[in-house]
Motif scaffolding. Structure first.
Motif, mmCIF file in Angstrom:
data_model
loop_
_atom_site.group_PDB
_atom_site.id
_atom_site.type_symbol
_atom_site.label_atom_id
_atom_site.label_comp_id
_atom_site.label_asym_id
_atom_site.label_seq_id
_atom_site.Cartn_x
_atom_site.Cartn_y
_atom_site.Cartn_z
ATOM 1 N N ARG A 1 40.789 42.278 52.600
ATOM 2 C CA ARG A 1 39.569 43.084 52.676
ATOM 3 C C ARG A 1 38.843 42.700 53.944
ATOM 4 O O ARG A 1 38.924 41.537 54.361
ATOM 5 C CB ARG A 1 38.656 42.780 51.481
ATOM 6 N N GLU B 1 34.410 38.380 44.535
ATOM 7 C CA GLU B 1 35.544 37.476 44.378
ATOM 8 C C GLU B 1 35.464 36.446 45.498
ATOM 9 O O GLU B 1 35.497 36.796 46.687
ATOM 10 C CB GLU B 1 36.854 38.263 44.402
ATOM 11 N N CYS C 1 39.499 36.144 41.719
ATOM 12 C CA CYS C 1 40.055 37.368 41.128
ATOM 13 C C CYS C 1 40.803 36.959 39.870
ATOM 14 O O CYS C 1 40.597 37.511 38.805
ATOM 15 C CB CYS C 1 40.998 38.066 42.102
ATOM 16 N N ASP D 1 43.871 39.223 44.066
ATOM 17 C CA ASP D 1 43.118 39.828 45.172
ATOM 18 C C ASP D 1 42.543 38.781 46.121
ATOM 19 O O ASP D 1 42.282 37.644 45.722
ATOM 20 C CB ASP D 1 41.954 40.658 44.605
ATOM 21 N N LYS E 1 45.174 40.012 34.315
ATOM 22 C CA LYS E 1 44.984 41.004 35.366
ATOM 23 C C LYS E 1 45.600 42.362 35.015
ATOM 24 O O LYS E 1 46.772 42.427 34.636
ATOM 25 C CB LYS E 1 45.656 40.520 36.666
ATOM 26 N N ARG F 1 32.474 33.997 37.428
ATOM 27 C CA ARG F 1 33.656 34.765 37.028
ATOM 28 C C ARG F 1 34.714 33.690 36.781
ATOM 29 O O ARG F 1 35.622 33.496 37.576
ATOM 30 C CB ARG F 1 33.984 35.674 38.223
ATOM 31 N N HIS G 1 36.492 45.642 45.145
ATOM 32 C CA HIS G 1 37.680 46.350 44.646
ATOM 33 C C HIS G 1 37.897 47.740 45.215
ATOM 34 O O HIS G 1 38.979 48.294 45.074
ATOM 35 C CB HIS G 1 37.686 46.334 43.116
HETATM 36 MN MN MN Z 1 40.304 41.464 41.644
#
Ligand code: MN
Ligand code: PEP
Length: 444
Positions: free
Chosen positions: A364, A393, A69, A423, A115, A108, A351
Motif C-alpha cells: 500500500r 494495520e 492484519c 496484508d 482471514k 486489533r 483495505h
Molecule cells: Mn487486512
C-alpha cells in the motif's frame, strides 16, 4: 433473554469464508473444549467500551484501532506484543495531546487469527494449494500438509489470545503505560527518525505538564494506567459461537473472546450467519462498509445490528479506497444522519488501497492511506458529522511492507524486511507519522 443461535442454525444460513475441515469429530472436540474455557473478557468491560464508543458517536472522543492484519502463533512473544502496544500508546499520546481529544484505544490483537481470502487457492511456481486462511485455520508454509485446516488451531487461538491479553493487561496497568513513561517508549527511536524527534518534543511538554500537576498536588489514576481493549474480525463461526456466553449479571449473550468484534467486507450478507450471530450479542460491534454498500444497506445494517439505536453499540468502519471515498461516503453519512441513527464512523484507510508491487509484494502507498483519511475528514467536516476514528494495520517493528512515508520505502526496498503473512502493515515510523498527520486533521 436473547437466545444464542446454535451452530446448526448459523450453518443453515450459508456461511462464507469458512474452512472445510476433513474430520468433523475433531471439530466437535475443539468446540466442546472452547465451550468450557474461561472468558477472555468480562461483560462489564465490554459495556465500558460501549460507553467509550458512545462518546465517539457524540463527537467527544476519537477511536484508534490498530494491529496486525493477521496475528500468528509464533508472534506471541513479549517483544512483539510490547512493540505493538508501544506504538499504539505513542500514537494515542500524539492524538490526545496534539488534538486535545480523548482517544479510545482498541488493539486489533489477542484474537485476530482468521482471514477471509479473495481466492480459495494459491499458486506458486505452477503448484496450487489451498489458500492460507490465518493461523486459526491452517499453516502458512506452502506445503499440502500445512494447508489442511485443523480445528485444534481454534483452541490454540484461544490460548494465544489469552497469553497476549494477559501481557497487555499487565503492561497497561502495571506501570508500562504510566504517562511518566512517555519518554521511555521512544528510546532507541529518537536519533533515527524525525518523527521520533517530533514525538520527543510532545513528550517533553507532557512531562512539564505532569510535573506541574504533581507540584499542585494532582496525581489522578489516569496518569498511571490506560484503558485498552481487544478486537478482531468475528469470522470463524465455531470459534465465535463457542465463546458466546450468557452473562449471569444481565442474562444477555456476550462474545467473551474480545471486547469488540467486527463483521468483514466479505461476510456482511444481511441474511448471513455473521450478521445473525453479532446481532444477538451485547458487545460493541463494527461492520466494514465498502464501495458497494448503498445508503439503504447502511440503514438495514443499523436496523438489524442496533435496533434500539444504542450509542456506542455500532461502528461503521468504511474502507472505500482513496480514489472512491470522496464520492462514495457522503451518501451513506447523509442518510444515516438523516435517520437519526447513532453510529461511530471509523476510517479503515488500508483495505481499499492494496495493490501488487512490480516485485510481487502486496503493498500500500502511505500517501494513499493518508489521502483516504483526509477524504474521510473532508466528507465529515462538510456534512457537519464527526470523523470518529481510524482503523489501521500496523506493527511496532521496522518492517518494510508499505511504500512511502518519511523513510521513503520504495518497491525494491519492500524485500528488505517484509514479514506480514497477509496484508502489508505500517511500520513504527509510518504509524507515528500517520498519528501526527491525523492530529493535524483533528485540530482543524
Ligand atoms: Mn487486512
Ligand atoms: C481486514 O480487516 O483484514 C480485512 C480483511 O478487511 P475487509 O473485511 O475490510 O476486507
Amino acid at each position: 433473554m436473547t437466545a444464542i443461535p446454535t451452530l446448526e442454525q448459523l450453518h443453515a444460513l450459508g456461511p462464507k469464508q469458512q474452512p472445510t475441515y476433513p474430520d468433523s469429530g475433531a471439530v466437535d472436540a475443539a468446540v466442546a473444549r472452547l465451550r468450557t474455557v474461561p472468558p477472555l473478557v468480562f461483560a462489564g468491560e465490554c459495556d465500558d467500551l460501549t460507553a467509550k464508543i458512545a462518546a465517539v458517536t457524540r463527537g467527544e472522543a476519537f477511536l484508534l484501532q490498530g494491529g496486525d492484519c493477521a496475528e500468528t502463533f509464533a508472534g506471541v512473544t513479549a517483544d512483539n506484543v510490547r512493540n505493538k502496544l508501544r506504538v499504539l500508546l505513542q500514537m494515542a499520546v500524539v492524538l490526545t495531546y496534539a488534538a486535545s481529544v480523548p482517544v479510545v484505544k482498541l488493539g486489533r490483537l489477542a484474537g485476530q487469527y482468521a482471514k477471509p481470502r479473495s481466492s480459495d487457492e494459491e499458486t506458486r511456481d505452477g503448484v496450487t494449494l489451498p489458500a492460507y486462511r490465518g493461523d486459526a485455520v491452517n499453516g502458512y508454509d506452502f506445503t499440502p500438509e500445512a494447508r489442511i485446516p485443523d480445528p485444534q488451531r481454534l483452541v490454540d487461538v484461544y490460548n494465544s489470545s489469552a497469553a497476549t491479553l494477559n501481557l497487555v493487561r499487565a503492561f497497561v496497568t502495571g506501570g508500562y503505560a504510566d504517562l511518566r513513561q512517555v519518554h521511555t517508549w521512544n528510546t532507541d527511536f529518537v536519533q533515527s527518525s524525525p518523527f521520533g524527534q517530533r514525538y520527543e518534543s510532545v513528550a517533553d511538554e507532557i512531562e512539564r505538564a505532569l510535573t506541574f500537576m504533581k507540584a499542585i498536588g494532582a496525581d489522578p489514576d489516569e496518569f498511571h494506567r490506560v484503558d485498552f481493549h481487544s478486537s478482531h474480525e468475528a469470522l470463524l463461526l465455531e470459534y465465535e459461537q463457542s465463546l458466546t456466553r450468557i452473562d449471569s449479571r444481565t442474562d444477555e449473550p456476550y462474545n467473551v473472546s474480545a471486547h469488540f468484534v467486527w463483521i468483514g467486507e466479505r461476510t456482511r450478507q444481511l441474511d448471513g450467519p455473521h450478521v445473525e450471530l453479532l446481532s444477538k450479542i451485547k458487545n460493541p460491534i463494527g461492520i466494514k462498509l465498502g464501495p458497494t454498500t448503498t445508503p439503504d444497506d447502511a440503514l438495514a445494517y443499523a436496523a438489524r445490528l442496533n435496533p434500539e439505536n444504542t450509542p456506542g453499540r455500532l461502528t461503521f468502519i468504511t474502507r472505500f479506497g482513496a480514489g472512491k471515498i470522496r464520492d462514495g461516503l457522503p451518501a451513506l453519512v447523509e442518510k444515516v444522519t438523516a435517520e437519526g441513527l447513532n453510529v461511530a464512523w471509523v476510517c479503515d484507510p488500508m483495505h481499499g488501497n492494496t495493490f501488487e508491487a512490480s516485485s510481487g509484494y502486496k503493498t500500500r502507498r502511505f500517501d494513499d492511506v493518508i489521502d483516504e483519511v483526509q477524504g474521510f475528514f473532508d466528507v465529515h467536516r462538510s456534512l457537519g458529522t464527526w470523523p470518529g476514528g481510524v482503523h489501521v494495520e500496523l506493527t511496532g517493528d521496522d518492517v518494510t511492507e508499505c511504500v512511502g512515508g518519511g523513510e521513503e520505502i520504495d518497491e525494491v526496498g519492500l524485500a528488505h524486511r517484509y514479514e506480514s503473512v497477509c496484508d502489508p502493515r505500517l511500520n513504527r515510523v509510518q504509524s507515528l507519522e500517520l498519528a501526527f498527520l491525523v492530529a493535524e486533521m483533528l485540530r482543524k
